[in-house]
Design a protein around this motif. Sequence first.
Motif, PDB file in Angstrom:
ATOM      1  N   ILE A 561      -4.846 -20.417  71.444  1.00  0.00           N
ATOM      2  CA  ILE A 561      -4.869 -21.186  72.705  1.00  0.00           C
ATOM      3  C   ILE A 561      -4.797 -20.244  73.897  1.00  0.00           C
ATOM      4  N   GLU A 562      -3.955 -19.232  73.791  1.00  0.00           N
ATOM      5  CA  GLU A 562      -3.804 -18.257  74.880  1.00  0.00           C
ATOM      6  C   GLU A 562      -5.116 -17.529  75.136  1.00  0.00           C
ATOM      7  N   VAL A 563      -5.799 -17.111  74.087  1.00  0.00           N
ATOM      8  CA  VAL A 563      -7.076 -16.401  74.236  1.00  0.00           C
ATOM      9  C   VAL A 563      -8.144 -17.334  74.803  1.00  0.00           C
ATOM     10  N   LEU A 564      -8.197 -18.552  74.288  1.00  0.00           N
ATOM     11  CA  LEU A 564      -9.219 -19.490  74.742  1.00  0.00           C
ATOM     12  C   LEU A 564      -9.005 -19.904  76.194  1.00  0.00           C
ATOM     13  N   ASN A 565      -7.772 -19.934  76.636  1.00  0.00           N
ATOM     14  CA  ASN A 565      -7.503 -20.240  78.052  1.00  0.00           C
ATOM     15  C   ASN A 565      -8.055 -19.158  78.975  1.00  0.00           C
ATOM     16  N   ASP A 566      -8.171 -17.950  78.420  1.00  0.00           N
ATOM     17  CA  ASP A 566      -8.732 -16.845  79.205  1.00  0.00           C
ATOM     18  C   ASP A 566     -10.250 -16.757  79.071  1.00  0.00           C
ATOM     19  N   HIS A 567     -10.800 -17.562  78.185  1.00  0.00           N
ATOM     20  CA  HIS A 567     -12.252 -17.526  77.962  1.00  0.00           C
ATOM     21  C   HIS A 567     -12.761 -18.965  77.840  1.00  0.00           C
ATOM     22  N   LYS A 568     -12.803 -19.652  78.950  1.00  0.00           N
ATOM     23  CA  LYS A 568     -13.171 -21.076  78.951  1.00  0.00           C
ATOM     24  C   LYS A 568     -14.600 -21.311  78.493  1.00  0.00           C
ATOM     25  N   ASP A 569     -15.418 -20.283  78.551  1.00  0.00           N
ATOM     26  CA  ASP A 569     -16.823 -20.458  78.186  1.00  0.00           C
ATOM     27  C   ASP A 569     -17.073 -20.336  76.685  1.00  0.00           C
ATOM     28  N   TRP A 570     -16.036 -19.949  75.931  1.00  0.00           N
ATOM     29  CA  TRP A 570     -16.193 -19.850  74.480  1.00  0.00           C
ATOM     30  C   TRP A 570     -16.018 -21.235  73.867  1.00  0.00           C
ATOM     31  N   SER A 571     -17.043 -21.725  73.218  1.00  0.00           N
ATOM     32  CA  SER A 571     -16.976 -23.069  72.624  1.00  0.00           C
ATOM     33  C   SER A 571     -16.441 -22.970  71.188  1.00  0.00           C
ATOM     34  N   VAL A 572     -15.114 -22.933  71.091  1.00  0.00           N
ATOM     35  CA  VAL A 572     -14.443 -22.745  69.800  1.00  0.00           C
ATOM     36  C   VAL A 572     -13.740 -24.035  69.394  1.00  0.00           C
ATOM     37  N   GLU A 573     -13.988 -24.465  68.175  1.00  0.00           N
ATOM     38  CA  GLU A 573     -13.261 -25.620  67.632  1.00  0.00           C
ATOM     39  C   GLU A 573     -12.025 -25.101  66.898  1.00  0.00           C
ATOM     40  N   LEU A 574     -10.869 -25.460  67.409  1.00  0.00           N
ATOM     41  CA  LEU A 574      -9.608 -24.969  66.863  1.00  0.00           C
ATOM     42  C   LEU A 574      -8.973 -26.015  65.958  1.00  0.00           C
ATOM     43  N   ILE A 575      -8.825 -25.645  64.699  1.00  0.00           N
ATOM     44  CA  ILE A 575      -8.184 -26.526  63.721  1.00  0.00           C
ATOM     45  C   ILE A 575      -6.812 -25.975  63.367  1.00  0.00           C
ATOM     46  N   ASP A 576      -5.800 -26.790  63.597  1.00  0.00           N
ATOM     47  CA  ASP A 576      -4.432 -26.470  63.176  1.00  0.00           C
ATOM     48  C   ASP A 576      -4.201 -27.198  61.842  1.00  0.00           C
ATOM     49  N   LEU A 577      -4.075 -26.437  60.776  1.00  0.00           N
ATOM     50  CA  LEU A 577      -3.970 -27.049  59.450  1.00  0.00           C
ATOM     51  C   LEU A 577      -2.728 -27.928  59.313  1.00  0.00           C
ATOM     52  N   ARG A 578      -1.627 -27.520  59.882  1.00  0.00           N
ATOM     53  CA  ARG A 578      -0.340 -28.227  59.834  1.00  0.00           C
ATOM     54  C   ARG A 578       0.236 -28.322  58.422  1.00  0.00           C
ATOM     55  N   SER A 579      -0.599 -28.693  57.488  1.00  0.00           N
ATOM     56  CA  SER A 579      -0.179 -28.822  56.087  1.00  0.00           C
ATOM     57  C   SER A 579      -1.076 -27.946  55.238  1.00  0.00           C
ATOM     58  N   LEU A 580      -0.465 -27.044  54.445  1.00  0.00           N
ATOM     59  CA  LEU A 580      -1.236 -26.128  53.608  1.00  0.00           C
ATOM     60  C   LEU A 580      -1.456 -26.685  52.207  1.00  0.00           C
ATOM     61  N   ILE A 581      -0.469 -27.384  51.697  1.00  0.00           N
ATOM     62  CA  ILE A 581      -0.584 -28.138  50.446  1.00  0.00           C
ATOM     63  C   ILE A 581       0.106 -29.472  50.675  1.00  0.00           C
ATOM     64  N   PRO A 582      -0.615 -30.596  50.665  1.00  0.00           N
ATOM     65  CA  PRO A 582      -2.068 -30.725  50.466  1.00  0.00           C
ATOM     66  C   PRO A 582      -2.857 -30.227  51.673  1.00  0.00           C
ATOM     67  N   LEU A 583      -4.080 -29.792  51.423  1.00  0.00           N
ATOM     68  CA  LEU A 583      -4.943 -29.208  52.446  1.00  0.00           C
ATOM     69  C   LEU A 583      -6.033 -30.201  52.829  1.00  0.00           C
TER      70      LEU A 583
END
Length: 666
Positions: A561-583
């Motif tokens: 999030i910190e990096v993307l806030n500095d690069h607003k033009d980067w179209s990155v889809e950020l997925i937070d897994l939250r749960s590793l098992i089950p995935l």
Amino acid sequence: MNIEENLQRALQSYDLNSETLLKLYEHVLRPRRIEEKMLILLRQGKISKWFSGIGQEAIAVGLTLALHSDEYILPMHRNLGVFTSREIPLDRLFSQWQGKSNGFTKGRDRSFHFGTQDYKIVGMISHLGPQLGVADGIALAHKLSNEAKVTAVFTGEGGTSEGDFHEALNVASVWDLPVLFCIENNGYGLSTPTSEQYRCEHLADRAKGYGMESHIIDGNNILEVYTKLSTIAQSVRERSRPVLIEFKTFRMRGHEEASGVKYVPETLLGTWALRDPVTNFESYLIEKGLLTEALKHEIEDKIHQEIEQALQKVATEPAVSADLHTELNDVFAPVEFTQIKPGEATQQVRFIDAIQVGLRQSLERFANLVLMGQDVAAYGGVFKITEGFVEQFGSERIRNTPICESAIVETAMGLAINGYKAIVEMQFADFVSSGFNPIVNYLAKSYYRWGQPADVVIRMPCGAGVGAGPFHSQTNEAWFTHTAGLKVVYPAFPYDAKGLLAAAIEDQNPVLFFEHKALYRTITQEIPEDYYTLPLGKASVVQEGSKITLITYGAPVHWVIEVLNDHKDWSVELIDLRSLIPLDYNTIKASVAKTGKVLLVTEDVNFGSITADISAYIAEECFTYLDAPIKRLSSLDTPVPFAQLLENQYLAKRKLAEAIKALLAY
């Protein structure tokens, strides 16, 4: 006076009525006759392995009959008399030993590696030691429920060398738990004699070090076992405390049949053969006039018919079917998740506050929930998360523990067996290595093996970035994502932390709940004040984008999030897994199909991290969507260093912007 006469004189000293004496005889004879039959079946290849208790039957039978039928017993390999004296149908035992479905483990485990709530028996695992701490948990549940009940647990003299033995006895003593710790001292740990196992004269002497009462009992004298244990058990019901009991006995056959007994001197075998608990008790009853030839034949015929009828029934039983759906669905106990939605009132809280409130509301919601850990009571834990809890919920539910991670995980399992829910706080996730065995071998496999859920949450304060060095900074989730039967949750935001923690506590399966220490007091969020739950196994799309799918969890979510806030033009889809098992494979696949490029980020080291498995999944299932190689970014393959410059160099964060930029340009 010879050995047999000594035993006969000892038998004469107990005044029991004829009904009790004959009952004891039938019960001690039954496992002997079953074992003799099993040895024949073993030679015929109809069972795969056998751990013989011939010569030790009096202990299992005497103890079982001394306890009430609703009191738990945790036996070992050579305690067939526990199972038969609890009157488990023989066909079910025989099915178990032949790996058939009418057994207790659906063919998934063998011999006595099973439990049954119907008969209040909890079988052992091959690692031996963990069942001692499990007995602590079962007894603690009785104590919390004000039930005057005893729990009995077996180990051998060899098992007393394990650290779990010390930990379990220490916990039971500190907490005054009603446990009978029963050591069957048969002279050999497999082939290792007691002279190479310990230096004290009697294992019972070790009780002094725990401030614990102990007794030495002749394990080959059924009357001494039964009468003394009846008295001791009743005393423990009336005044809760642990008792260490050493049974002096001998096994007349090998550790298991393949081992043989060549390492045992012939004179020693001959000496103990004269002290056979079955034949000597039989002689005593005949001499006393209670066991006539006619009655003896009647009892023998009855047992023979029971065995043969059960074997005939099992012979017609088909082999257990290998059903893939059943196998995969029996790894976890079923969970009927109903999402609980909160009211509209919210509050701004830190990550650590969300954990604290989530714990408090769960403790309020579940009266059978117990929280255990080092310094969690009056001190409030090293991070002060449980501060004030002991005043609200009492020291019975908020329990300071000795420094013994293994025994406390085992105690949590015992609580779950006996109707409670448990939370264990590892002071630091790094310390879980001291409790690793019961987590991966007991909690993880319990439901799969015999249908017993492990309703335990283990809280794991983890992670680097706080200058804590190699032993307080690891993010060791990959140790557990590899083990079938464990759920692993790793939130990055206060909202998720509270809702996922509540769901983890409601879930009756074992959950490793990772809490990154660097987020505790640095991340804030507006979250609902009320109790609510979020589903385990559902990822969060933190930010939508079209050029790259960036998959991560924990503290790295905030690095991104910190990096993307500095690069607003980067179209990155950020997925937070939250749960590793089950995935959440569906969210991953949908995003990869959308962007065609993937960067996986973890704070863990590269080799063996969960990002390797996710990368393999994407390569196998999403290959046609990819427009670039799958990239992974991780920390250095070193331990976590202490000095700030070294720690900054260690963490993957320093390379994140460059990695995203390079993948965008591919």
